[in-house]
Design a protein around this motif. Structure first.
Motif, PDB file in Angstrom:
ATOM      1  N   LYS A   9      12.231  82.158 103.065  1.00  0.00           N
ATOM      2  CA  LYS A   9      12.315  82.173 101.594  1.00  0.00           C
ATOM      3  C   LYS A   9      12.199  83.602 101.073  1.00  0.00           C
ATOM      4  O   LYS A   9      11.411  84.393 101.611  1.00  0.00           O
ATOM      5  CB  LYS A   9      11.184  81.302 101.026  1.00  0.00           C
ATOM      6  N   LEU A  10      12.956  83.895 100.024  1.00  0.00           N
ATOM      7  CA  LEU A  10      12.850  85.193  99.354  1.00  0.00           C
ATOM      8  C   LEU A  10      11.783  85.069  98.271  1.00  0.00           C
ATOM      9  O   LEU A  10      11.859  84.181  97.424  1.00  0.00           O
ATOM     10  CB  LEU A  10      14.210  85.556  98.731  1.00  0.00           C
ATOM     11  N   VAL A  11      10.797  85.967  98.315  1.00  0.00           N
ATOM     12  CA  VAL A  11       9.681  85.892  97.353  1.00  0.00           C
ATOM     13  C   VAL A  11       9.376  87.280  96.794  1.00  0.00           C
ATOM     14  O   VAL A  11       9.858  88.284  97.322  1.00  0.00           O
ATOM     15  CB  VAL A  11       8.395  85.324  98.022  1.00  0.00           C
ATOM     16  N   LEU A  12       8.532  87.314  95.794  1.00  0.00           N
ATOM     17  CA  LEU A  12       8.067  88.587  95.257  1.00  0.00           C
ATOM     18  C   LEU A  12       7.437  89.381  96.404  1.00  0.00           C
ATOM     19  O   LEU A  12       6.622  88.838  97.152  1.00  0.00           O
ATOM     20  CB  LEU A  12       7.004  88.303  94.179  1.00  0.00           C
ATOM     21  N   ASP A  13       7.825  90.665  96.537  1.00  0.00           N
ATOM     22  CA  ASP A  13       7.292  91.475  97.638  1.00  0.00           C
ATOM     23  C   ASP A  13       5.762  91.468  97.622  1.00  0.00           C
ATOM     24  O   ASP A  13       5.146  91.598  96.559  1.00  0.00           O
ATOM     25  CB  ASP A  13       7.818  92.908  97.495  1.00  0.00           C
ATOM     26  N   TYR A  14       5.166  91.307  98.802  1.00  0.00           N
ATOM     27  CA  TYR A  14       3.704  91.104  98.837  1.00  0.00           C
ATOM     28  C   TYR A  14       2.907  92.321  98.390  1.00  0.00           C
ATOM     29  O   TYR A  14       1.725  92.224  98.106  1.00  0.00           O
ATOM     30  CB  TYR A  14       3.256  90.622 100.224  1.00  0.00           C
ATOM     31  N   ASN A  15       3.568  93.496  98.324  1.00  0.00           N
ATOM     32  CA  ASN A  15       2.852  94.695  97.860  1.00  0.00           C
ATOM     33  C   ASN A  15       2.748  94.747  96.344  1.00  0.00           C
ATOM     34  O   ASN A  15       2.040  95.596  95.807  1.00  0.00           O
ATOM     35  CB  ASN A  15       3.597  95.960  98.301  1.00  0.00           C
ATOM     36  N   LEU A  16       3.507  93.901  95.660  1.00  0.00           N
ATOM     37  CA  LEU A  16       3.571  94.013  94.197  1.00  0.00           C
ATOM     38  C   LEU A  16       2.605  93.056  93.527  1.00  0.00           C
ATOM     39  O   LEU A  16       2.312  91.981  94.029  1.00  0.00           O
ATOM     40  CB  LEU A  16       4.992  93.707  93.705  1.00  0.00           C
TER      41      LEU A  16
END
Ligand code: AMP
Length: 249
Positions: A9-16
């Motif tokens: 799944k494409l998700v909000l980047d975990y660093n953000l």
């Protein structure tokens, strides 16, 4: 030989840091970096290691989402998956419906194993793998921290409260992966270049004939309360004094 299907799944980047939409219906994804769900990177990595060890023959990554979900597939292909399937939709597809579509993909692809992330870090549902195993009536092991593929079976050590549990599942089976299973590699530039030539087949979600009307309604999403600023104290006595005032001591 073993074929592995890996839903990504494409998700909000975990660093953000997630920003809540002004109408509080969800997370604002406009103009933010989206990346493959970190747990899905781990599941692709595990599949690729099995292939490199000569234990898996083909790895197919599949994603359900908008055209941009191709990026998650490309990330999986760069790690070493062989081909991708994009099931395109602009609708929100909740986990049960994702599982129903994946069950159809399993029907046509006939994998021996499906590796999913234990959860997608956008809505932390932790449902898709379990729902898919139930729909297929396949054995499942969730939260895998070690995985050993044997002849016709997979042995999975699961992270459970206060320890580990080891299960042996007959194939075909569903496994959801936890953080400590492996450390995914950084794809090399040549592998990124090669992955651009790997095939991605695109299908429309309507082709699956599944009603994806959500059964869940998000009532409200809100940010965690902001922490109040702390104070600095000069002495231990002052600290004790403040803790007493705060009712901690
Ligand atoms: P969830 O149940 O939403 O926390 O997601 C658990 C796992 O299901 C993810 O780590 C993915 O492997 C898979 N998954 C969830 N949603 C999708 C999707 N839209 N497309 C492909 N795989 C998905």
């Amino acid at each position: 030989m073993t074929k592995i299907l890996v839903p990504v799944k494409l998700v909000l980047d975990y660093n953000l840091k997630a920003r809540v939409k002004s109408d509080k219906t969800g997370i604002d994804l406009t103009n933010v970096k989206l990346s493959i769900n970190p747990f899905d990177e781990i599941s692709v990595e595990e599949a690729v290691r099995l292939k490199e060890a000569g234990k898996a023959t083909e790895i197919v990554v599949v994603s359900i989402g908008p055209a941009k979900a191709q990026d998650a597939l490309r990330s999986g292909l760069a790690i070493g998956a062989d081909r991708g399937i994009l099931i395109e939709t602009t609708e929100v597809v909740e986990p049960l419906n994702v599982a129903k579509i994946l069950a159809k993909v399993v029907e046509t692809e006939k994998p021996d194993l499906v590796f999913l992330g234990k959860q997608a870090i956008d809505d932390d549902s932790n449902q898709t793998g379990q729902s898919l195993a139930a729909l297929l009536d396949w054995p499942q092991a969730t939260f895998a921290s070690t995985l050993v593929l044997e002849d016709g079976a997979v042995q999975v050590t699961r992270e459970v409260d206060g320890g580990h549990q080891t299960l042996k599942l007959a194939l075909p089976a569903v496994v959801t992966v936890d953080l400590r299973l492996n450390e995914p590699r950084y794809p090399t530039l040549p592998n990124i270049m090669k992955s651009k030539k790997k095939p991605i087949a695109t299908q429309k979600i309507a082709e699956f004939g599944i009603d994806i009307t959500p059964r869940l309604k998000v009532i409200e999403v809100h940010e965690p309360p902001t922490r109040k600023a702390g104070i600095k104290v000069k002495t231990a006595a002052e600290l004790v004094d403040n803790l007493k005032k705060a009712g901690v001591l």
